[in-house]
Design a protein around this motif. Sequence first.
Motif, PDB file in Angstrom:
ATOM      1  N   GLU A 205       0.830  -1.202   0.000  1.00  0.00           N
ATOM      2  CA  GLU A 205       0.000   0.000   0.000  1.00  0.00           C
ATOM      3  C   GLU A 205       0.873   1.265   0.000  1.00  0.00           C
ATOM      4  OE1 GLU A 205      -3.637  -0.132   2.154  1.00  0.00           O
ATOM      5  OE2 GLU A 205      -2.907   1.379   3.545  1.00  0.00           O
ATOM      6  N   ALA A 206       1.872   1.256   0.859  1.00  0.00           N
ATOM      7  CA  ALA A 206       2.759   2.418   0.956  1.00  0.00           C
ATOM      8  C   ALA A 206       3.508   2.639  -0.351  1.00  0.00           C
ATOM      9  CB  ALA A 206       3.744   2.218   2.103  1.00  0.00           C
ATOM     10  N   GLU A 207       3.969   1.536  -0.945  1.00  0.00           N
ATOM     11  CA  GLU A 207       4.731   1.647  -2.179  1.00  0.00           C
ATOM     12  C   GLU A 207       3.863   2.200  -3.302  1.00  0.00           C
ATOM     13  OE1 GLU A 207       7.029  -1.963  -2.769  1.00  0.00           O
ATOM     14  OE2 GLU A 207       7.760  -1.187  -4.693  1.00  0.00           O
ATOM     15  N   PHE A 208       2.599   1.785  -3.324  1.00  0.00           N
ATOM     16  CA  PHE A 208       1.690   2.246  -4.381  1.00  0.00           C
ATOM     17  C   PHE A 208       1.274   3.702  -4.167  1.00  0.00           C
ATOM     18  CE2 PHE A 208      -2.555   2.887  -6.149  1.00  0.00           C
ATOM     19  CZ  PHE A 208      -2.345   2.509  -7.470  1.00  0.00           C
ATOM     20  N   LEU A 209       1.008   4.057  -2.912  1.00  0.00           N
ATOM     21  CA  LEU A 209       0.365   5.339  -2.641  1.00  0.00           C
ATOM     22  C   LEU A 209       1.307   6.492  -2.313  1.00  0.00           C
ATOM     23  CD1 LEU A 209      -2.705   4.665  -0.299  1.00  0.00           C
ATOM     24  CD2 LEU A 209      -2.751   5.515  -2.655  1.00  0.00           C
ATOM     25  N   CYS A 210       2.351   6.188  -1.544  1.00  0.00           N
ATOM     26  CA  CYS A 210       3.056   7.289  -0.864  1.00  0.00           C
ATOM     27  C   CYS A 210       4.169   7.891  -1.708  1.00  0.00           C
ATOM     28  CB  CYS A 210       3.646   6.799   0.452  1.00  0.00           C
ATOM     29  SG  CYS A 210       2.388   6.275   1.618  1.00  0.00           S
ATOM     30  N   ASP A 211       4.237   9.222  -1.722  1.00  0.00           N
ATOM     31  CA  ASP A 211       5.355   9.922  -2.342  1.00  0.00           C
ATOM     32  C   ASP A 211       6.589   9.781  -1.469  1.00  0.00           C
ATOM     33  OD1 ASP A 211       3.888  11.136  -4.568  1.00  0.00           O
ATOM     34  OD2 ASP A 211       2.792  12.117  -2.950  1.00  0.00           O
ATOM     35  N   ARG A 212       6.382   9.935  -0.163  1.00  0.00           N
ATOM     36  CA  ARG A 212       7.475   9.735   0.788  1.00  0.00           C
ATOM     37  C   ARG A 212       6.924   9.010   2.004  1.00  0.00           C
ATOM     38  NH1 ARG A 212      10.214  13.915   3.163  1.00  0.00           N
ATOM     39  NH2 ARG A 212       8.240  15.016   3.251  1.00  0.00           N
ATOM     40  N   VAL A 213       7.805   8.283   2.666  1.00  0.00           N
ATOM     41  CA  VAL A 213       7.385   7.575   3.878  1.00  0.00           C
ATOM     42  C   VAL A 213       8.398   7.799   4.992  1.00  0.00           C
ATOM     43  CG1 VAL A 213       6.209   5.748   2.568  1.00  0.00           C
ATOM     44  CG2 VAL A 213       8.593   5.420   3.258  1.00  0.00           C
ATOM     45  N   ALA A 214       7.884   7.752   6.214  1.00  0.00           N
ATOM     46  CA  ALA A 214       8.754   7.677   7.386  1.00  0.00           C
ATOM     47  C   ALA A 214       8.497   6.319   8.019  1.00  0.00           C
ATOM     48  CB  ALA A 214       8.430   8.790   8.374  1.00  0.00           C
ATOM     49  N   ILE A 215       9.552   5.574   8.231  1.00  0.00           N
ATOM     50  CA  ILE A 215       9.397   4.264   8.878  1.00  0.00           C
ATOM     51  C   ILE A 215       9.637   4.447  10.374  1.00  0.00           C
ATOM     52  CG2 ILE A 215      10.254   1.887   9.013  1.00  0.00           C
ATOM     53  CD1 ILE A 215      10.954   2.071   6.050  1.00  0.00           C
ATOM     54  N   VAL A 216       8.622   4.106  11.146  1.00  0.00           N
ATOM     55  CA  VAL A 216       8.646   4.332  12.595  1.00  0.00           C
ATOM     56  C   VAL A 216       8.778   2.995  13.302  1.00  0.00           C
ATOM     57  CG1 VAL A 216       7.433   5.417  14.525  1.00  0.00           C
ATOM     58  CG2 VAL A 216       7.010   6.224  12.200  1.00  0.00           C
ATOM     59  N   ASP A 217       9.685   2.933  14.266  1.00  0.00           N
ATOM     60  CA  ASP A 217       9.835   1.713  15.039  1.00  0.00           C
ATOM     61  C   ASP A 217      10.072   2.101  16.490  1.00  0.00           C
ATOM     62  OD1 ASP A 217       9.986  -1.007  15.502  1.00  0.00           O
ATOM     63  OD2 ASP A 217      12.136  -1.113  15.086  1.00  0.00           O
ATOM     64  N   SER A 218       9.276   1.553  17.385  1.00  0.00           N
ATOM     65  CA  SER A 218       9.396   1.848  18.814  1.00  0.00           C
ATOM     66  C   SER A 218       9.523   3.338  19.094  1.00  0.00           C
ATOM     67  CB  SER A 218      10.605   1.127  19.421  1.00  0.00           C
ATOM     68  OG  SER A 218      10.525  -0.242  19.155  1.00  0.00           O
ATOM     69  N   GLY A 219       8.678   4.124  18.443  1.00  0.00           N
ATOM     70  CA  GLY A 219       8.620   5.548  18.757  1.00  0.00           C
ATOM     71  C   GLY A 219       9.694   6.395  18.114  1.00  0.00           C
ATOM     72  N   LYS A 220      10.502   5.790  17.227  1.00  0.00           N
ATOM     73  CA  LYS A 220      11.547   6.574  16.551  1.00  0.00           C
ATOM     74  C   LYS A 220      11.454   6.396  15.049  1.00  0.00           C
ATOM     75  CE  LYS A 220      15.099   7.058  19.955  1.00  0.00           C
ATOM     76  NZ  LYS A 220      16.423   6.758  20.455  1.00  0.00           N
ATOM     77  N   ILE A 221      11.852   7.443  14.324  1.00  0.00           N
ATOM     78  CA  ILE A 221      11.916   7.319  12.868  1.00  0.00           C
ATOM     79  C   ILE A 221      13.267   6.713  12.497  1.00  0.00           C
ATOM     80  CG2 ILE A 221      12.054   8.592  10.683  1.00  0.00           C
ATOM     81  CD1 ILE A 221       9.937  10.482  11.745  1.00  0.00           C
ATOM     82  N   VAL A 222      13.222   5.567  11.811  1.00  0.00           N
ATOM     83  CA  VAL A 222      14.470   4.897  11.446  1.00  0.00           C
ATOM     84  C   VAL A 222      14.864   5.181  10.002  1.00  0.00           C
ATOM     85  CG1 VAL A 222      14.285   3.092  13.204  1.00  0.00           C
ATOM     86  CG2 VAL A 222      13.228   2.718  10.973  1.00  0.00           C
ATOM     87  N   ALA A 223      13.942   5.686   9.195  1.00  0.00           N
ATOM     88  CA  ALA A 223      14.268   6.064   7.815  1.00  0.00           C
ATOM     89  C   ALA A 223      13.169   6.967   7.303  1.00  0.00           C
ATOM     90  CB  ALA A 223      14.383   4.831   6.928  1.00  0.00           C
TER      91      ALA A 223
END
Length: 265
Positions: A205-223
């Motif tokens: 879904e993210a790959e199809f829809l999003c122009d940019r993404v933030a990947i969040v893990d345990s309350g932090k943005i990892v990418a």
Amino acid sequence: MKEQKKKLRPDLERKIIISVENLVKNYGRLEAVRGISFEVYEGEIFGLLGPNGAGKSTSLEIIETLRSKTSGKIFVDGIDLDRQPQEIKKIIGVQLQTSGFYPGLNLIELIQLFAGLYNHDADPMELLDLVNLRDKAKAKVKELSGGQKQRFSIATTLINDPKIIFLDEPTTGLDPQARRNLWDLIKTIRAKGTTVIITTHYMDEAEFLCDRVAIVDSGKIVAINTPDKLIDELVATGFERPKEMKQANLEDVFIHLTGKSLREG
Ligand code: ADP
Ligand code: MG
């Protein structure tokens, strides 16, 4: 082409519509959001991706002014959340709770009710057309299928003609056709100029829809980047996906056999 794209420097040319600086949210001793910072450009579909419990909904609801934060600074279209949360509310669209509160009202009546609360003129049939629910205008929410409920919920975000809409896991629990239908709807809304922030844990879904993404893990943005660049970065590390032998997967079979169109009307 690539050279030209680089010259555009999207970070300089595009207007920042949301800025989040060092956002922290503690629930008692639990650090749910641990100092995240990101910016959303006007007109993009921005995704917050992450597993359950990552802090996506918490972050979203804080930006939507629905939840308090522990610390950090947030600006929405230049408006300081600490100073003028009411001004932010006027320009954003949030998914409204429609089933529990007003079970007796049909879709038109619900839109009229919320338009009244927003003090905003809205054309219920125009909104229902947009989300492909004209046929259900006189139905109650409880009479809708899962996909129809989600489409109606998205229609409610648009009642006040917002600059930005917030969608929290809009496709969770939907069948493949309904998911694709909702993706098309979200792209249509963006094409009209609305900025979209979406949370999801579905990477297709993210790959199809999003122009940019933030990947969040345990309350932090990892990418944080475009899906394309994140994939390129991974590949550049030497990562190789186990070879897929087949040209299709089970979802392709399912869609092929049951049709791309919606059954639910
Ligand atoms: P996500 O939307 O990414 O699944 P949430 O933002 O809902 O994550 O939750 C992040 C963390 O905060 C989870 O550990 C969750 O249990 C906790 N949490 C969420 N809401 C509350 C709340 N109202 N009170 C206490 N803890 C909460
Ligand atoms: Mg959530």
